[in-house]
Design a protein around this motif. Structure first.
Motif, PDB file in Angstrom:
ATOM      1  N   ALA A   1     -15.500  39.424   6.672  1.00  0.00           N
ATOM      2  CA  ALA A   1     -16.813  38.882   6.291  1.00  0.00           C
ATOM      3  C   ALA A   1     -17.535  39.846   5.353  1.00  0.00           C
ATOM      4  N   THR A   2     -17.428  41.129   5.632  1.00  0.00           N
ATOM      5  CA  THR A   2     -18.100  42.134   4.813  1.00  0.00           C
ATOM      6  C   THR A   2     -17.485  42.206   3.423  1.00  0.00           C
ATOM      7  N   ARG A   3     -16.161  42.203   3.362  1.00  0.00           N
ATOM      8  CA  ARG A   3     -15.485  42.266   2.056  1.00  0.00           C
ATOM      9  C   ARG A   3     -15.812  41.046   1.208  1.00  0.00           C
TER      10      ARG A   3
ATOM     11  N   VAL B   1     -26.914  39.616   4.790  1.00  0.00           N
ATOM     12  CA  VAL B   1     -26.739  39.974   6.200  1.00  0.00           C
ATOM     13  C   VAL B   1     -25.605  39.145   6.802  1.00  0.00           C
ATOM     14  N   ILE B   2     -24.928  39.751   7.764  1.00  0.00           N
ATOM     15  CA  ILE B   2     -23.909  39.063   8.557  1.00  0.00           C
ATOM     16  C   ILE B   2     -24.456  38.949   9.968  1.00  0.00           C
ATOM     17  N   CYS B   3     -24.495  37.747  10.494  1.00  0.00           N
ATOM     18  CA  CYS B   3     -24.926  37.529  11.882  1.00  0.00           C
ATOM     19  C   CYS B   3     -23.683  37.425  12.761  1.00  0.00           C
ATOM     20  N   THR B   4     -23.759  37.928  13.973  1.00  0.00           N
ATOM     21  CA  THR B   4     -22.577  37.983  14.825  1.00  0.00           C
ATOM     22  C   THR B   4     -22.247  36.656  15.500  1.00  0.00           C
ATOM     23  N   ASN B   5     -23.048  35.623  15.274  1.00  0.00           N
ATOM     24  CA  ASN B   5     -22.660  34.274  15.673  1.00  0.00           C
ATOM     25  C   ASN B   5     -23.409  33.269  14.817  1.00  0.00           C
ATOM     26  N   ASP B   6     -22.904  32.045  14.767  1.00  0.00           N
ATOM     27  CA  ASP B   6     -23.462  31.026  13.878  1.00  0.00           C
ATOM     28  C   ASP B   6     -24.857  30.578  14.286  1.00  0.00           C
TER      29      ASP B   6
ATOM     30  N   VAL C   1     -32.670  31.340   0.757  1.00  0.00           N
ATOM     31  CA  VAL C   1     -31.268  31.584   1.113  1.00  0.00           C
ATOM     32  C   VAL C   1     -30.409  30.656   0.261  1.00  0.00           C
ATOM     33  N   PRO C   2     -29.521  31.190  -0.613  1.00  0.00           N
ATOM     34  CA  PRO C   2     -29.159  32.597  -0.750  1.00  0.00           C
ATOM     35  C   PRO C   2     -29.885  33.310  -1.902  1.00  0.00           C
ATOM     36  N   GLY C   3     -30.887  32.672  -2.504  1.00  0.00           N
ATOM     37  CA  GLY C   3     -31.521  33.266  -3.677  1.00  0.00           C
ATOM     38  C   GLY C   3     -32.047  34.665  -3.440  1.00  0.00           C
ATOM     39  N   ASP C   4     -32.780  34.852  -2.332  1.00  0.00           N
ATOM     40  CA  ASP C   4     -33.324  36.173  -2.013  1.00  0.00           C
ATOM     41  C   ASP C   4     -32.435  36.956  -1.048  1.00  0.00           C
ATOM     42  N   LEU C   5     -31.780  36.248  -0.160  1.00  0.00           N
ATOM     43  CA  LEU C   5     -30.952  36.908   0.845  1.00  0.00           C
ATOM     44  C   LEU C   5     -29.773  36.003   1.206  1.00  0.00           C
ATOM     45  N   SER C   6     -28.559  36.527   1.067  1.00  0.00           N
ATOM     46  CA  SER C   6     -27.373  35.789   1.508  1.00  0.00           C
ATOM     47  C   SER C   6     -27.180  35.985   2.999  1.00  0.00           C
ATOM     48  N   VAL C   7     -26.712  34.922   3.668  1.00  0.00           N
ATOM     49  CA  VAL C   7     -26.527  34.965   5.127  1.00  0.00           C
ATOM     50  C   VAL C   7     -25.126  34.473   5.465  1.00  0.00           C
ATOM     51  N   MET C   8     -24.438  35.226   6.315  1.00  0.00           N
ATOM     52  CA  MET C   8     -23.139  34.797   6.835  1.00  0.00           C
ATOM     53  C   MET C   8     -23.198  34.716   8.350  1.00  0.00           C
ATOM     54  N   GLY C   9     -22.429  33.804   8.908  1.00  0.00           N
ATOM     55  CA  GLY C   9     -22.341  33.664  10.355  1.00  0.00           C
ATOM     56  C   GLY C   9     -20.978  34.081  10.874  1.00  0.00           C
ATOM     57  N   PHE C  10     -20.730  33.741  12.124  1.00  0.00           N
ATOM     58  CA  PHE C  10     -19.443  34.048  12.754  1.00  0.00           C
ATOM     59  C   PHE C  10     -19.223  33.035  13.866  1.00  0.00           C
TER      60      PHE C  10
ATOM     61  N   SER D   1     -21.926  29.967   5.284  1.00  0.00           N
ATOM     62  CA  SER D   1     -20.702  30.752   5.107  1.00  0.00           C
ATOM     63  C   SER D   1     -20.428  31.479   6.423  1.00  0.00           C
ATOM     64  N   THR D   2     -19.179  31.458   6.881  1.00  0.00           N
ATOM     65  CA  THR D   2     -18.929  31.980   8.223  1.00  0.00           C
ATOM     66  C   THR D   2     -17.470  32.349   8.410  1.00  0.00           C
ATOM     67  N   ILE D   3     -17.207  33.096   9.465  1.00  0.00           N
ATOM     68  CA  ILE D   3     -15.843  33.337   9.936  1.00  0.00           C
ATOM     69  C   ILE D   3     -15.569  32.314  11.034  1.00  0.00           C
ATOM     70  N   ALA D   4     -14.545  31.500  10.842  1.00  0.00           N
ATOM     71  CA  ALA D   4     -14.243  30.427  11.805  1.00  0.00           C
ATOM     72  C   ALA D   4     -13.196  30.889  12.807  1.00  0.00           C
ATOM     73  N   GLN D   5     -13.533  30.745  14.084  1.00  0.00           N
ATOM     74  CA  GLN D   5     -12.578  30.993  15.154  1.00  0.00           C
ATOM     75  C   GLN D   5     -11.905  29.673  15.545  1.00  0.00           C
ATOM     76  N   PRO D   6     -10.622  29.687  15.908  1.00  0.00           N
ATOM     77  CA  PRO D   6      -9.939  28.446  16.318  1.00  0.00           C
ATOM     78  C   PRO D   6     -10.293  28.101  17.768  1.00  0.00           C
ATOM     79  N   ARG D   7     -11.493  27.561  17.970  1.00  0.00           N
ATOM     80  CA  ARG D   7     -12.042  27.430  19.321  1.00  0.00           C
ATOM     81  C   ARG D   7     -11.201  26.525  20.227  1.00  0.00           C
TER      82      ARG D   7
END
Length: 340
Positions: free
Chosen positions: A168-170, A241-246, A263-272, A286-292
C-alpha cells in the motif's frame, strides 16, 4: 415415526452408512450422502443429535470468536465459514469480543463448556494473549484467523500483513507521494494493524523516506479529524494516509470532506480490507483487498483437518491492491505537471 434403518433401506445403503452420513458426512461420497438425506426428508426422519454426541463425544460444533459483526470483513468471513461448515455437517457458535482482550477469556471458557469440537479465534494480540496461553494446556484444536502466526504456537489463516502494508505504501510512493502517514485504531488492540504499520515503515525507509509516527484514533472504525488535523498543516503536511481498515478510511473520508478537505485533491486516502462498500462510495476507495471468503472457507477446512489429527501449517493467502479514486497524485505534482 421413521427410524434410521427405514431410511437406510429406502436409500439402498447399510444402516452403518446411513449413520455415518449424519454423524460424519464428509466421510460419505456426495452421491450416496444425497440419497440418504433425500430418503430422510421423504420419511420426515430427524437424527437424534444428543444421542450422537453422547456416543461419539463430538458435538459437530465449531466455536468462533470475532471482534465485531459491524465490520463486513468478519461478516463475510462468517458467511463463508457457515456454508463450508454446514456442507461438512458442522454448525457454528459465534461470539464477539468487541476488540476487548479482557472479554476473550470468558468467551472461550463458555464455548469450551459447550463442548465445541474446535475453536476459530481472532484475538487482540496473539503474541500477548492470556487466553491463548491457557489454551496451550488444552487438547482442543484451535486456529487463529487474521492474527499473524508469530510465536503464538497456533496455526493462522490470513494474509501477510507486513507485505500488504508495504505494498500500500509503495503504491502511494509510485504516485509521487513522499509525506505519507498511517492511521489506525488503538494499536495495542490489533496485532494486524501493528504489522501493517511495520510494513509501511519498511517501505518508507526503502524509498529513502522518513516514516511518520502512527496516528491513533480512539475507535477502530471511526475517525476523529482532530487527531489527524495537526499532521495536515505546515510545510511538512501529509499528502496521503493509509488507514488500517476500510471502515476507518471511509469514516475519515467523510470527516475530511465535511471539513472542506478534498479527497484526493488535498489528501489521498487508502484503506485495507477490500469491502464492497468501498467500491460504491465516491470517490471509490483505493485499498488492499483481503480474500475474506477464502479465509473463512480455509479456516473451516483447516480446523476440520486439525480435528482429524492432521498437522497444519497454512501459508498466507494472497492479498491484492484495488485501485480506486481516493488515491491520486499529490497536489505539488499536479502543479509541476501543469507548468511543464
Amino acid at each position: 415415526m421413521a427410524d434410521l434403518l427405514t431410511v437406510a433401506k429406502l436409500a439402498g445403503v447399510s444402516r452403518a452408512t446411513a449413520a455415518r452420513a449424519f454423524s460424519s458426512p464428509e466421510l460419505v461420497r456426495p452421491a450416496t450422502r444425497e440419497k440418504i438425506f433425500s430418503a430422510a426428508q421423504q420419511l420426515a426422519f430427524r437424527p437424534n443429535k444428543v444421542a450422537q454426541q453422547l456416543r461419539t463425544q463430538a458435538t459437530h460444533m465449531i466455536g468462533v470468536m470475532v471482534p465485531s459483526l459491524n465490520n463486513p470483513v468478519f461478516a463475510e468471513q462468517l458467511q463463508a465459514m457457515e456454508v463450508a461448515a454446514r456442507a461438512c455437517g458442522y454448525s457454528l457458535i459465534v461470539t464477539t469480543s468487541d476488540y476487548s482482550s479482557s472479554r476473550e477469556g470468558d468467551i472461550v471458557e463458555e464455548m469450551l463448556r459447550q463442548r465445541v469440537d474446535g475453536l476459530v479465534l481472532t484475538v487482540a494480540n496473539a503474541e500477548q494473549s492470556e487466553v491463548l496461553a491457557k489454551l496451550r494446556a488444552e487438547t482442543i484444536p484451535c486456529l487463529l484467523v487474521y492474527n499473524p502466526p508469530g510465536s503464538s504456537g497456533f496455526p493462522s489463516i490470513g494474509v501477510d500483513n507486513l507485505a500488504a502494508g508495504a505494498d500500500a505504501t509503495r503504491y502511494l510512493i509510485d504516485k509521487g507521494h513522499a509525506r505519507i502517514g498511517m492511521v489506525a485504531g488503538p494499536l495495542l488492540q490489533s496485532d494486524r494493524a501493528q504489522q501493517r504499520y511495520q510494513g509501511y515503515c519498511q517501505a518508507m525507509r526503502s524509498a529513502g523516506l522518513a516514516p511518520r509516527p502512527l496516528i491513533e484514533m480512539d475507535r477502530h472504525t471511526q475517525a476523529d479529524l482532530t487527531s489527524l488535523a495537526p499532521a495536515l498543516t505546515g510545510p511538512d503536511a501529509l499528502s496521503a494516509v493509509i488507514c488500517t481498515n476500510d471502515l476507518l478510511a471511509i469514516s475519515l473520508m467523510g470527516e475530511l470532506q465535511r471539513a472542506g478537505i478534498s479527497v484526493p485533491g488535498d489528501l489521498s486516502v487508502m484503506g485495507f480490507d477490500g469491502i464492497a462498500m468501498g467500491e460504491h462510495i465516491y470517490p471509490s476507495l483505493s485499498t488492499i483487498a483481503q480474500p475474506r471468503a477464502d479465509i473463512g472457507r480455509t479456516a473451516v477446512h483447516t480446523l476440520l483437518a486439525m480435528i482429524r489429527g492432521e498437522a497444519c501449517s497454512p501459508a498466507p493467502l494472497p492479498h491484492a491492491l484495488r485501485q480506486g479514486e481516493s488515491a491520486g497524485v499529490p497536489a505539488s505534482s499536479k502543479s509541476t505537471l501543469g507548468t511543464s
